[in-house]
Design a protein around this motif. Structure first.
Motif, mmCIF file in Angstrom:
data_model
loop_
_atom_site.group_PDB
_atom_site.id
_atom_site.type_symbol
_atom_site.label_atom_id
_atom_site.label_comp_id
_atom_site.label_asym_id
_atom_site.label_seq_id
_atom_site.Cartn_x
_atom_site.Cartn_y
_atom_site.Cartn_z
ATOM 1 N N HIS A 1 -12.164 -3.869 -5.739
ATOM 2 C CA HIS A 1 -11.089 -3.050 -5.191
ATOM 3 C C HIS A 1 -11.475 -1.592 -5.366
ATOM 4 C CE1 HIS A 1 -7.273 -1.079 -4.648
ATOM 5 N NE2 HIS A 1 -7.305 -0.650 -5.898
ATOM 6 N N GLU B 1 -3.965 -6.142 -3.689
ATOM 7 C CA GLU B 1 -3.630 -6.885 -2.479
ATOM 8 C C GLU B 1 -3.234 -8.329 -2.776
ATOM 9 O OE1 GLU B 1 -7.194 -6.339 -0.279
ATOM 10 O OE2 GLU B 1 -6.895 -4.181 -0.114
ATOM 11 N N GLY C 1 1.460 -5.361 -6.959
ATOM 12 C CA GLY C 1 0.373 -4.472 -6.562
ATOM 13 C C GLY C 1 0.344 -3.143 -7.286
#
Length: 187
Positions: free
Chosen positions: A180, A150, A157
């Motif tokens: 994440h 992000e 990404g």
């Protein structure tokens, strides 16, 4: 069918004795001395809960003045109550306490003087490397970058490990690094 006989070769006999020996095997013991244990702890000691201490220039004189104030009869600290009073007074004077693991080593006033003249450095080895001049071909990245799709701008990404999550498990780094959780295609 003929019965076959085993020839007792020395190798066969030795291996059978090892397998079926009735005596318990004795493990070799390491002869550990107190100094070897102390060296081992000192080698691992960078995360010990000690406070940093830099001795004053007149530490020996201050310890001797505490001993004179308490009117100790000899250089030996044989009496436990005298030893406790002496170490407590030294703590009040120098604001540095003796750890419980080292109290038994302090048998004389000279031992106490050498203890209070010793510097205690609690710097973690990685932080100590920041003060050292490193060779040109060696670089240590102290503030590393964790991948998060992000916030990633370098690769838009995209990750090399699409099904691997980046989990931050330590309490210290939860506020510093964001974790994440990767999307799974199958439950």
């Amino acid at each position: 069918m003929a019965a076959t006989t085993l020839r007792k070769t020395p190798v066969l006999v030795a291996s059978l004795e090892r397998c079926f020996a009735s005596a318990p095997k004795v493990k070799p013991t390491k002869n550990r001395t107190l100094s070897a244990v102390g060296e081992s702890i000192a080698a691992k000691g960078f995360l010990r809960p000690h406070k940093p201490y830099s001795p004053p220039a007149d530490a020996a004189e201050r310890v001797r003045s505490v001993a004179a104030t308490l009117k100790l009869k000899s250089d030996q600290l044989g009496n436990l109550s005298e030893k406790f009073q002496f170490l407590a007074a030294c703590f009040q004077e120098l604001q540095h306490g003796v750890p419980n693991s080292q109290v038994h080593e302090l048998r004389t006033i000279g031992d106490v003087i050498s203890f209070y003249e010793t510097t205690v450095d609690t710097t973690v080895p990685l932080d100590a490397l920041k003060r050292v001049e490193l060779p040109e071909n060696l670089h240590i990245q102290y503030e590393y970058v964790r991948f998060n799709p992000e916030t990633d701008t370098k690769f838009d990404g995209k990750t090399a490990f699409p099904k691997s999550s980046t989990l931050v498990t330590g309490l210290k780094y939860r506020s510093k690094y964001e974790g994440h959780e990767a999307k799974r295609s199958w439950p």
